[in-house]
Scaffold this active site. Structure first.
Site: not given
Length: 911
Positions: A230-231
């Protein structure tokens, strides 16, 4: 962008002491403004039309502003996480992964020699990783159903640690919604510290280390790994897949089964460009990210100019790559359409589709950045879970990965072990069998509980497997299928202390218990350690190698398989699964109707409108009678002598209140404590004042009987309470069946059974269509296994039992027994906790084996004191009890105290 173009843009974020002092001073001075601005924003959120987006709830809007404020402080003060390789609260779920051979880190992952004066070379280093729900089984037990999500957390390369506090929600979502069985979240090096030791290529090196550890050390096939991030972690995940695509064939690194990117940050260089400002994005007000955080992360990971952040590994949106001709890795991308990175995410989807990838983009309407990481903290947990379910559907349609569902999965078969353990056979051990530190025999409630204790409280590297002769877990609760089957102990003490019972029913049915045990095993990854249809025939302790050698019959194989283990743990119970207790019933062979023993109830047997006679008066008979009376014409319980039957509510008022007012976990804990105390006090009362107890039970029984059924002789036992086990009936269902007129009780002895009748010595005749022989259970200890020490067989009944758990003169063998007057699981857990202390003490002493030996003469005492018919052969089957550490179990509170704090060296020899 050239590296020489970067430094001018980094003057404001250079992580030296002067700038740090300036940042502290600046933050202190601006704090009043920041806090007042936060309060104003929170007040404006009261009205939907003044929120950043009207679709947000007040809760979401305020939470978003709070997270934005916290992240701004982190960004201004450069507060990154301090990483450590100590286990911490994750305990055995935390594992240290060592780097692989140096030649496996090449190209972009090689040690970066650029500008040594400003940024020393980056070499692969050990990293930590947190497993959820537990470490996976050893390679020998890895099945196609085991799927691991290797997830790299977000945090701009400068914050986060991959532990529960950071990625706990992420891991639970990947397991519960996508259907992977395990999640591994590496604690990769961060780049925000003073030494900048986590700058690129450190994240890529750590990703390679983690992935290679899974496929080479843990024996997990690449196609059973979902690479996720994520990210900023999304960039790491995609960088790992790029590296495998470029060098995997050459280095022998298999491709993963799928990739999942959650709000990926795929253009690191953009955060450092002067002509781009995050605040110009139309989504800046609807996100919690700020430009200071982005610049801090981008500058740190690029080493303040030592690495080009616009290259393919840090800006993958501008450098799509094609997979090999034989490769097909489905790519799932998720993003919120109100996050500042949405345009880059949308562009990533388009460019990788054009590059030939099979891509699925999930857009979460009106949502900010990184829901999979911060969903519960910003009020978007439901949207994160919805996105994960969409990823599951995409992967199921695009791959052959065997993802599980959120529903209970019951594996009815399992393949044979396929390999030796990755760490090899221990020195001095033969290599013609499979070796484990602990082998648990039996996947019933005792074995499942022991497995949990081993993987959470035992030495961290302890390997174990569970051998189960049947084709499903659950033991008794999978075997018995008779009508109305349930536990006569409350579920709060009968269940696992580590797996809360989520319902307010106190006395659970057999189906409910089976489902509960299965869910509990799956929730902790224990089911992945079970080998079904593996029946142990013999077990021999070999003093030379200090191991147990087991001959195991495996369904579908002509020859037995040899297993070896340091320790053998028996969760086999104390009765015979294959043969019931054979009571002498004269003439039973002449009966022309159906004769059924509850232990082997025929599937789908229809007893509608039949006359049923149940021979017996124990817990099974008391359970079967009300259940069968609903459909049968008439049900009669024929008993030789009466026993104590006491009504218990299925849902007490106190339990209902606890579950109504408290979270499920807290309600379970308090209900368990109350039932523990209640059970103990009841037993003490009955044994201390049996006369008063008799009067209380008599009064309660007469009040529930119909007028035509007399207390004497049908409900007046010849023994005191708790000289034999109590029979519980749920909500008085036994007595309700009697009052309905469809059931009755007959007390007497059988003269003979004819083709159509049962004739009693009293002259009475019964006319059954069906006879149910609920005459009890046959005792058998050790599961029918032939045990020996150095080839010499021994009898259980000849040996004393050390703390009711280990056998005199028999090394490294532990058995699990419960209580007569309380839930079986309580006693089994006492033994399991004691076993954990023994394992740790063995490690401290450097011992390979431990054997109990009495140091003084002592009297023989029975392991069980009840006088029930099926326990009359207890001295012939079970080990002997003695005194001191050889005494039988007494009560849960005293025994658990001794297991946790008592001596684990008295009368034990370590060698």
């Amino acid at each position: 962008m050239k590296p020489t173009q970067i430094p001018n843009a980094l003057v404001q974020v250079r992580n030296d002491r002067t700038i740090r002092l300036f940042s502290y001073g600046y933050t202190l001075l601006t704090t009043p403004f920041l806090l007042s601005h936060f309060v104003l924003d929170a007040v404006l959120c009261l009205a939907p039309w003044t929120r950043p987006t009207k679709e947000w709830s007040l809760n979401q809007a305020v939470r978003m502003r709070a997270v934005r404020l916290v992240l701004l402080y982190w960004s201004l003060l450069h507060w990154g996480n301090r990483l450590t390789l100590r286990p911490g609260r994750e305990r055995n779920r935390f594992e240290v992964m060592r780097p692989q051979a140096a030649e496996l880190y090449k190209g972009a992952a090689s040690s970066n020699e650029t500008d040594k004066k400003r940024s020393p070379a980056v070499h692969p280093e050990p990293i930590g990783a947190t497993w959820t729900p537990a470490r996976p089984p050893p390679p020998a037990l890895v099945r196609p159903e085991l799927v691991v999500a290797l997830h790299f957390h977000g945090g701009g390369f400068v914050v986060g640690n991959g532990r529960d506090e950071d990625t706990g929600f992420t891991a639970q979502t990947l397991i519960g919604q996508i259907g992977v069985t395990h999640v591994c979240t590496p604690q990769y090096r961060l780049a925000g510290g003073p030494r900048n030791e986590g700058r690129f290529p450190a994240p890529l090196q750590d990703a390679i280390t983690a992935y290679l550890y899974l496929v080479r050390e843990r024996g997990i096939p690449g196609r059973q790994v979902v690479v996720s991030g994520d990210s900023a972690g999304g960039t790491i995940a995609l960088a790992l897949v790029r590296y495998i695509s470029e060098h995997g064939a050459e280095l022998g690194i298999p491709a993963p089964g799928a990739v999942a990117l959650w709000s990926p940050w795929v253009d690191i260089a953009a955060a450092l460009r002067r002509d781009l400002d995050m605040r110009d994005s139309p989504n800046y007000r609807t996100d919690y990210l700020n430009k200071y955080f982005a610049r801090w992360g981008a500058a740190s990971v690029s080493g303040y100019g030592a690495v080009d952040p616009s290259g393919p590994y840090l800006a993958p949106v501008h450098h799509p790559f094609r997979l090999g001709a034989k490769e097909e890795i489905p790519l799932f991308i998720h993003g919120g359409d109100r996050e500042v990175l949405w345009d880059d995410i949308d562009l990533l989807d388009k460019r990788y589709r054009e590059a030939g990838w099979k891509v699925h983009l999930h857009r979460s309407p009106h949502c900010p950045h990184d829901l999979i990481l911060l969903g519960p903290r910003i009020g978007f947990a439901a949207e994160a879970e919805k996105a994960a379910r969409d990823a599951r559907s995409f992967f199921l349609a695009s791959t052959d990965i065997k993802l599980s569902s959120s529903q209970v999965q019951v594996y009815r078969t399992s393949p044979s072990p396929r390999a030796h353990m990755a760490n090899g056979t221990p020195p001095g051990q033969p290599n013609d069998g499979l070796f484990f530190d602990v082998l648990i025999i039996g996947a019933g409630i005792s074995g499942i509980n022991a497995a949990y204790r081993i993987q959470t409280e035992g030495p961290a590297e302890t390997s174990y497997a569970i051998l189960e002769g049947r084709d499903s877990l659950g033991g008794t609760w999978d075997l018995f299928r008779y009508p109305g089957i349930r536990s006569d102990s409350d579920i709060f003490t009968f269940g696992f202390p580590w797996s809360p019972w989520k319902h307010n029913v106190s006395l659970a049915s057999g189906d409910q218990i089976k489902t509960y045990v299965t869910q509990s095993a799956q929730s902790q990854g224990i089911d992945q350690h079970i080998l079904y249809r593996h029946r142990v025939e013999s077990a021999n302790w070999d003093s030379g190698s200090k191991t147990w050698e087991l001959r195991v019959a495996v369904a579908g194989q002509d020859q037995p398989t040899i297993f070896r283990a340091r320790f053998l743990l028996l969760g086999t119970g104390y009765y015979d699964y294959e043969k019931p207790l054979e009571a002498v019933i004269p003439g039973i062979d002449q009966f022309a109707g159906k004769v059924i023993h509850p232990q082997f109830w025929p599937e789908d047997y229809d007893y509608t409108n039949k006359n049923v006679v149940i021979i017996g008066s124990g817990a099974t008979a008391v359970t079967v009678l009300p259940a069968m009376s609903e459909r049968a014409r008439r049900v009669t319980m024929l008993q030789r002598s009466p026993g104590y039957i006491f009504s218990l509510p299925s849902n007490s008022i106190i339990t209902a209140l606890l579950f109504a007012l408290l979270p499920a976990a807290a309600a379970h804990y308090l209900s368990r404590l109350l039932w523990l105390v209640r059970s103990h006090l009841t037993t003490v009362f009955c044994r201390t004042w049996p006369g008063i107890a008799k009067l209380v039970i008599k009064h309660a029984t007469i009040r529930q009987l119909p007028p035509d059924v007399r207390w004497d002789p049908h409900f007046k036992p010849r023994y005191n309470p708790w000289e034999q086990r109590f029979c519980a009936c749920v909500d008085g269902d036994f007595f309700a069946a009697l009052r309905s007129g469809k059931a009755d009780v007959v007390t007497g002895t059988i003269k003979t059974v004819t083709a159509r009748t049962i004739e009693l010595n009293s002259g009475e005749t019964l006319h059954p269509d069906v006879i149910v022989t609920a005459t009890g259970l046959k005792l058998r200890f050790g599961g029918g296994i032939s045990f020996s020490v150095d080839g010499k067989p021994f009898k259980w009944s000849d040996k004393f039992a050390w703390r009711s758990a280990m056998l005199q003169d028999v090394p490294n063998l532990l058995f699990l027994t419960g209580y007569e007057t309380a839930s079986w699981t309580l006693g089994a857990d006492v033994s399991a906790r004691l076993f954990m202390r023994i394992l740790h003490r063995m490690r401290e002493k450097g011992a390979d084996a431990v054997v109990p030996r009495p140091t003084r003469p002592m009297p023989d005492l029975p392991m069980m004191r009840l006088t029930s018919t099926y326990l009359k052969t207890v001295r012939e089957v079970l080990p002997k009890g003695g005194t001191g550490v050889w005494a039988p179990k007494t009560n849960y509170f005293a025994d658990m105290a001794r297991a946790k704090w008592g001596s684990v060296t008295a009368d034990l020899e370590f060698f």
